[in-house]
Design a protein around this motif. Structure first.
Motif, short mmCIF file in Angstrom:
data_model
loop_
_atom_site.label_atom_id
_atom_site.label_comp_id
_atom_site.label_asym_id
_atom_site.label_seq_id
_atom_site.Cartn_x
_atom_site.Cartn_y
_atom_site.Cartn_z
N ILE A 222 32.77 36.93 28.51
CA ILE A 222 33.11 36.27 29.63
C ILE A 222 32.22 35.16 29.69
CG2 ILE A 222 31.59 37.54 31.31
CD1 ILE A 222 33.97 37.37 33.23
N GLN A 240 34.05 32.01 38.01
CA GLN A 240 35.38 32.37 38.38
C GLN A 240 35.75 33.69 38.99
OE1 GLN A 240 37.60 30.16 37.97
NE2 GLN A 240 36.92 28.68 36.40
N SER A 241 34.71 34.47 38.85
CA SER A 241 34.89 35.90 39.68
C SER A 241 34.09 35.88 40.95
CB SER A 241 34.21 36.69 38.50
OG SER A 241 34.22 38.17 39.23
N TYR A 286 36.71 31.60 27.35
CA TYR A 286 36.39 32.76 28.09
C TYR A 286 36.01 32.48 29.50
CZ TYR A 286 36.03 34.93 23.24
OH TYR A 286 36.08 35.29 22.03
N ASN A 287 36.44 31.49 30.07
CA ASN A 287 36.11 31.03 31.41
C ASN A 287 37.08 31.71 32.42
OD1 ASN A 287 34.52 30.10 33.58
ND2 ASN A 287 35.58 28.11 33.40
N THR A 288 37.27 32.93 32.31
CA THR A 288 38.26 33.63 33.33
C THR A 288 37.59 34.62 34.31
OG1 THR A 288 38.51 35.39 31.78
CG2 THR A 288 39.82 33.38 31.53
N LYS A 289 38.53 35.28 35.21
CA LYS A 289 37.80 36.17 36.18
C LYS A 289 36.95 37.55 35.23
CE LYS A 289 40.33 34.80 40.26
NZ LYS A 289 41.19 35.48 41.28
N LYS A 292 38.05 37.79 28.18
CA LYS A 292 38.98 37.97 27.11
C LYS A 292 38.30 38.97 26.01
CE LYS A 292 41.63 33.90 28.02
NZ LYS A 292 42.10 32.49 27.30
#
Length: 320
Positions: A222, A240-241, A286-289, A292
């Motif tokens: 992440i 993002q989280s 990989y910039n997600t909550k 990945k």
């Protein structure tokens, strides 16, 4: 006499006091703290209205004047209590905290009388040991560190401004990591609780075991941004989280640096920085909550790391 006046004499003063009840909402909507000068002007307007509507002594007797003045005083006090204590600090406090909430590290210096929640107390900020702050509820002991929170509006630290919101206990047993993160004030979020659950709780041997057997875990990579708070730790904040935030021992890394964190999604306290200098493409990927699964590039890196650690462990066993 006061009741009769309210019933039929003039509705303007009632409208003014309705404004007085809800004028704290205007501060909230604008996003600024209360200003002493504005509050003083409102009091002056109140007195002018009272004097104007009393018609001096041509209308009321001395007895009626006293009754009227007492009624206005009680009505004004009721409006203040309703607007300040009930509307802002009871009914709408949570929504204000969600939008403007901040958490600060402090040390409890004294306890006062008890209430239904706990004790009222006074604390001093870790960043400003001269400033004494009142907390509405507290269950800690004197000289213990605590975290408190409240909705912080703009200009509160400026001369002449003050907060309308009560400060409340957020954590009465904070970790050293939490105290460092909130020393200068931190936005209220689940991230601060995550610091207690996921950072600083894993032993070095457990982390090395995780890295040596990395492929046996359900890993995610992440994107995070480095925050430098205090002098002991760096913090990897996942923008993002709502809850991802990790701390690690201090090293010379600039504020705002982009990094990639790998962690076990079922045990987030198992984590480390897998890439201190990711490319823009990798960071965005990989910039997600939640992050990945590692791509082939990082699978190879993890396999090499795992084999190196296992080989090192085997050598140490032979030497023993």
């Amino acid at each position: 006499m006061f009741v009769e006046f309210l019933r039929g004499k003039d509705k303007k003063i009632i409208l003014f006091f309705l404004f007085f009840i809800f004028h704290y909402r205007l501060y909230y909507l604008i996003g600024i703290s209360c200003y002493f000068l504005v509050e003083f002007i409102l009091v002056v307007i109140s007195l002018v209205l009272i004097k104007y509507h009393m018609k001096i002594t041509d209308v009321f007797s001395k007895k009626d004047l006293i009754s009227y003045a007492f009624g206005i005083m009680m009505f004004g006090s009721g409006c203040y209590v309703l607007g300040y204590f009930i509307i802002e600090n009871k009914l709408l406090y949570k929504s204000a905290e969600e939008k403007y909430g901040f958490v600060y590290s402090s040390k409890l210096i004294s306890l006062s009388h008890s209430n239904k929640i706990g004790y009222t107390c006074y604390v001093r900020l870790q960043k400003d040991t001269l400033k004494k702050i009142h907390i509405t509820s507290c269950s800690a002991k004197p000289n213990e560190n605590i975290l408190f929170s409240y909705p912080k509006l703009a200009y509160e630290d400026k001369k002449g401004f003050f907060s309308i919101y009560h400060k409340r206990l957020f954590e009465n047993n904070p970790t050293d990591i939490q105290l460092e993160y909130c020393k200068e004030g931190a936005r209220l979020s689940e991230k601060i609780n995550s610091l207690k659950k996921y950072s600083g709780v894993v032993l070095e041997n457990d982390l090395l075991d995780y890295m040596a057997h990395i492929n046996q875990h359900d890993n995610r990579i992440i994107s995070a941004v480095v925050e430098r708070r205090g002098e002991k730790y760096l913090f990897a904040n996942v923008l993002q989280s709502d809850d991802k935030l990790w701390a690690f021992k201090y090293r010379d890394v600039e504020e705002g640096k982009k990094v990639l964190i790998i962690y076990d999604i079922s045990s987030p306290h198992l984590f480390f920085v897998i890439d201190w200098n990711p490319s823009d493409e990798d960071y965005e990927y990989y910039n997600t909550k939640e992050g990945k699964n590692p791509t082939f590039k990082y699978l190879l890196k993890l396999e090499h790391l795992s084999k190196s650690l296992q080989a090192k462990n085997d050598e140490e066993r032979v030497e023993d």
